[in-house]
Design a protein around this motif. Structure first.
Motif, PDB file in Angstrom:
ATOM      1  N   UNK A  61       0.856  -1.170   0.000  1.00  0.00           N
ATOM      2  CA  UNK A  61       0.000   0.000   0.000  1.00  0.00           C
ATOM      3  C   UNK A  61       0.897   1.225   0.000  1.00  0.00           C
ATOM      4  N   UNK A  62       0.335   2.364  -0.364  1.00  0.00           N
ATOM      5  CA  UNK A  62       1.041   3.637  -0.238  1.00  0.00           C
ATOM      6  C   UNK A  62      -0.008   4.723  -0.174  1.00  0.00           C
ATOM      7  N   UNK A  63      -0.200   5.296   1.024  1.00  0.00           N
ATOM      8  CA  UNK A  63      -1.259   6.282   1.230  1.00  0.00           C
ATOM      9  C   UNK A  63      -0.730   7.708   1.255  1.00  0.00           C
ATOM     10  N   UNK A  64       0.520   7.886   0.776  1.00  0.00           N
ATOM     11  CA  UNK A  64       1.049   9.223   0.653  1.00  0.00           C
ATOM     12  C   UNK A  64       1.692   9.769   1.907  1.00  0.00           C
ATOM     13  N   UNK A  65       1.864   8.915   2.933  1.00  0.00           N
ATOM     14  CA  UNK A  65       2.575   9.357   4.135  1.00  0.00           C
ATOM     15  C   UNK A  65       3.309   8.174   4.732  1.00  0.00           C
ATOM     16  N   UNK A  66       4.097   8.443   5.753  1.00  0.00           N
ATOM     17  CA  UNK A  66       4.823   7.378   6.436  1.00  0.00           C
ATOM     18  C   UNK A  66       4.349   7.269   7.884  1.00  0.00           C
ATOM     19  N   UNK A  67       3.059   7.564   8.094  1.00  0.00           N
ATOM     20  CA  UNK A  67       2.458   7.407   9.405  1.00  0.00           C
ATOM     21  C   UNK A  67       2.015   5.966   9.597  1.00  0.00           C
ATOM     22  N   UNK A  68       1.870   5.551  10.837  1.00  0.00           N
ATOM     23  CA  UNK A  68       1.277   4.258  11.128  1.00  0.00           C
ATOM     24  C   UNK A  68       0.011   4.480  11.924  1.00  0.00           C
ATOM     25  N   UNK A  69      -0.858   3.470  11.942  1.00  0.00           N
ATOM     26  CA  UNK A  69      -2.136   3.594  12.625  1.00  0.00           C
ATOM     27  C   UNK A  69      -3.233   4.113  11.725  1.00  0.00           C
ATOM     28  N   UNK A  70      -2.951   4.277  10.401  1.00  0.00           N
ATOM     29  CA  UNK A  70      -3.981   4.774   9.488  1.00  0.00           C
ATOM     30  C   UNK A  70      -4.317   3.757   8.407  1.00  0.00           C
ATOM     31  N   UNK A  71      -3.942   2.508   8.607  1.00  0.00           N
ATOM     32  CA  UNK A  71      -4.260   1.457   7.648  1.00  0.00           C
ATOM     33  C   UNK A  71      -3.090   1.045   6.790  1.00  0.00           C
ATOM     34  N   UNK A  72      -2.136   1.963   6.594  1.00  0.00           N
ATOM     35  CA  UNK A  72      -0.933   1.673   5.812  1.00  0.00           C
ATOM     36  C   UNK A  72       0.247   2.216   6.605  1.00  0.00           C
ATOM     37  N   UNK A  73       1.172   1.341   7.011  1.00  0.00           N
ATOM     38  CA  UNK A  73       2.185   1.770   7.968  1.00  0.00           C
ATOM     39  C   UNK A  73       3.338   2.507   7.302  1.00  0.00           C
ATOM     40  N   UNK A  74       4.364   2.850   8.098  1.00  0.00           N
ATOM     41  CA  UNK A  74       5.437   3.710   7.617  1.00  0.00           C
ATOM     42  C   UNK A  74       6.417   3.000   6.702  1.00  0.00           C
ATOM     43  N   UNK A  75       6.261   1.668   6.506  1.00  0.00           N
ATOM     44  CA  UNK A  75       7.057   0.959   5.514  1.00  0.00           C
ATOM     45  C   UNK A  75       6.149   0.398   4.419  1.00  0.00           C
ATOM     46  N   UNK A  76       4.945   0.987   4.312  1.00  0.00           N
ATOM     47  CA  UNK A  76       4.002   0.690   3.226  1.00  0.00           C
ATOM     48  C   UNK A  76       3.535  -0.756   3.211  1.00  0.00           C
ATOM     49  N   UNK A  77       3.189  -1.248   4.402  1.00  0.00           N
ATOM     50  CA  UNK A  77       2.546  -2.540   4.530  1.00  0.00           C
ATOM     51  C   UNK A  77       1.177  -2.343   5.175  1.00  0.00           C
ATOM     52  N   UNK A  78       0.207  -3.150   4.748  1.00  0.00           N
ATOM     53  CA  UNK A  78      -1.171  -2.986   5.205  1.00  0.00           C
ATOM     54  C   UNK A  78      -1.295  -3.393   6.669  1.00  0.00           C
ATOM     55  N   UNK A  79      -1.951  -2.559   7.443  1.00  0.00           N
ATOM     56  CA  UNK A  79      -2.213  -2.845   8.842  1.00  0.00           C
ATOM     57  C   UNK A  79      -3.600  -3.463   9.007  1.00  0.00           C
ATOM     58  N   UNK A  80      -3.769  -4.280  10.030  1.00  0.00           N
ATOM     59  CA  UNK A  80      -5.116  -4.793  10.300  1.00  0.00           C
ATOM     60  C   UNK A  80      -6.050  -3.646  10.654  1.00  0.00           C
ATOM     61  N   UNK A  81      -7.315  -3.830  10.308  1.00  0.00           N
ATOM     62  CA  UNK A  81      -8.292  -2.751  10.461  1.00  0.00           C
ATOM     63  C   UNK A  81      -9.406  -3.197  11.395  1.00  0.00           C
ATOM     64  N   UNK A  82      -9.612  -2.460  12.478  1.00  0.00           N
ATOM     65  CA  UNK A  82     -10.733  -2.735  13.350  1.00  0.00           C
ATOM     66  C   UNK A  82     -12.015  -2.236  12.690  1.00  0.00           C
TER      67      UNK A  82
END
Length: 479
Positions: A103-124
């Motif tokens: 994934x790449x959501x245009x930032x390197x934040x984590x906790x928004x679905x796509x983490x800072x190394x561009x891997x998909x995070x689990x979604x509650x």
């Protein structure tokens, strides 16, 4: 994966970049470019730490900034430093899918679905939790999916008498709305509770015990209607062999297999129940012994628990006698297995083991074809009694999902491992009411959906936490 490796997931200094561990608050995949077909990740991608070439595991980690949405510890996957995700240029956070990015959501934040190394995070997706009532000790111990419904089972309490009762709740699997909440009275006292739940056809089965005095192990059945409401219930007593607890449930043809025994690890047993013959089986009165889980393979039956205080997995060659238990896997340290799952020729067991004087959460993968341990993971968060896994499930793509609790006071946790034991992700679940103690006790999976049942405790008490105010919760997570 190195067998016997011990890792800490809440302590970022020991996490070594293997997992994401975060509060589910604020997680979401909105705006996340999730698909990357060019590099082998399509609409059925599971996300997590997996890339087109498989997960990369690093040897050091760096701690991220505190999440303003309330997330707890986060550690970056240091093996993925922006240049190691595949051929060609890689710029995580530029809004374009580069080689190796899920994934790449245009930032390197984590906790928004796509983490800072561009891997998909689990979604509650949702959490349904009940309000605390002072002095009322309720919880959910297990969960099963039945069509479009989620059914959880555990312990309820009569508000007038304080008697504990078997409690069953059905929820809509899509939005978490409660459809029916019912209790099954079974005597007077503090014993009544469902410890395990399963479903077949339009019937829900629960294993547990009736109330004190005269505690008896029971196997109950209750109809589930097309609208998610429960119908009449009935119970088969397992009192003929003296059992006072029951937990694991598995189906073999028309038979229902139930693991049971005596409380406080005082004995182990296995019972076969049918609506025609009732329940027959055996019970061994042994200190430090208990059977918690049962699964059925193509033609085999397997059980897990503890014997002489140590974790055990058995094949059952004869369900009618104790001598029918054939040891498959044994651990010399103190501990127990609480859950068991099977996929093909692999058995997966989850529970805990004692190391250096305290309890560590533990998962093992045992190959039936080679009669050997394939991989294991042991997690130590420093708790003497509350680092443990309590349930396990295998996804359609062969990943392994475990739930339990870690830390002091413990928090409910969910982890996913790949088929070969590759760590993918982990998260903790935090309640809206702000308490800091709880268990994740049951898990069920379907496709990319994970459903978790457990409890929050208003006041922390080590171990089982049976006393004091508590409530149940149910959560849906998308992988």
């Amino acid at each position: 994966m190195t067998l016997g490796r011990k890792s800490g997931l809440l302590d970022s200094r020991r996490m070594r970049g293997l997992f994401v561990l975060a509060s589910v608050a604020g997680l979401g995949a909105a705006g996340c470019a999730r698909l990357n077909p060019e590099f082998g990740l399509g609409e059925d991608a599971t996300g997590g730490a997996q890339t087109a070439s498989g997960p990369t595991i690093g040897t050091s980690g760096t701690q991220g900034d505190e999440d303003p949405a309330g997330a707890s510890t986060r550690v970056s996957d240091s093996a993925v430093d922006g240049n190691d995700l595949g051929p060609g240029p890689h710029v995580c956070g530029d809004g374009e899918l580069d080689p190796g990015e899920a994934c790449d959501d245009g930032n390197v934040d984590w906790g928004d679905g796509c983490d800072e190394v561009c891997q998909v995070e689990p979604d509650l997706v949702w959490v349904h939790e009940w309000d605390f009532e002072e002095g009322v000790a309720e919880r959910f111990n297990d969960i099963v999916l039945v069509g479009d419904f989620v059914v959880v089972a555990g312990r309820g309490e009569d508000r007038e008498s304080g008697d504990h009762q078997v409690r069953l709740v059905s929820l809509d699997s899509e939005d978490g709305d409660v459809l029916h909440d019912t209790t099954v009275a079974g005597g007077a006292g503090t014993g009544g509770e469902a410890r395990g739940v399963a479903a077949r056809g339009g019937e829900v089965y629960y294993a547990g015990r009736s109330n004190e005095p005269g505690v008896e192990a029971v196997l109950g059945t209750i109809a589930l209607g097309n609208d998610g409401t429960f119908g009449p219930s009935s119970e088969l007593q397992i009192d003929g062999i003296g059992a006072t607890r029951a937990k694991g449930i598995a189906f073999r043809g028309r038979d229902v297999l139930v693991t049971n025994g005596l409380f406080n690890n005082g004995g182990l047993g296995l019972t076969t129940c049918t609506t025609v013959r009732g329940c027959t089986g055996w019970l061994g009165n042994e200190d430090g012994s208990q059977l918690d889980a049962v699964v059925v393979g193509d033609a085999e039956v397997f059980v897990a628990g503890l014997r002489d205080g140590s974790p055990r997995i058995f094949e059952v060659v004869d369900t009618s006698v104790e001598a029918g238990l054939v040891p498959l896997f044994a651990e010399a340290r103190l501990g127990r297995f609480q859950a068991l799952a099977i996929r093909g020729d692999m058995l997966y067991a989850a529970g805990s083991v004692m190391t250096d004087g305290d309890e560590d959460a533990w998962i093992v993968a045992y190959s039936l074809s080679t009669s050997a341990l394939e991989w294991e993971e042991q997690i130590d968060e420093g708790s003497v009694t509350d680092d443990e896994f309590e349930d396990i499930a295998v996804t359609e793509d062969g990943s392994v999902v475990v739930v339990g609790m870690l830390g002091t006071p413990p928090v409910p946790v969910v982890f996913e491992y790949g088929p070969q034991g590759q760590p993918r992700w982990g998260l903790s679940i935090e309640p809206e009411m702000g308490v800091d103690s709880g268990h994740a006790r049951g898990v069920a999976v379907r496709g990319d959906e994970i459903y978790v049942a457990g409890e929050w405790r208003e006041t922390y008490s080590p171990g089982d936490g049976a006393d004091g105010t508590g409530v149940g919760f149910v959560a849906r997570i998308r992988r």
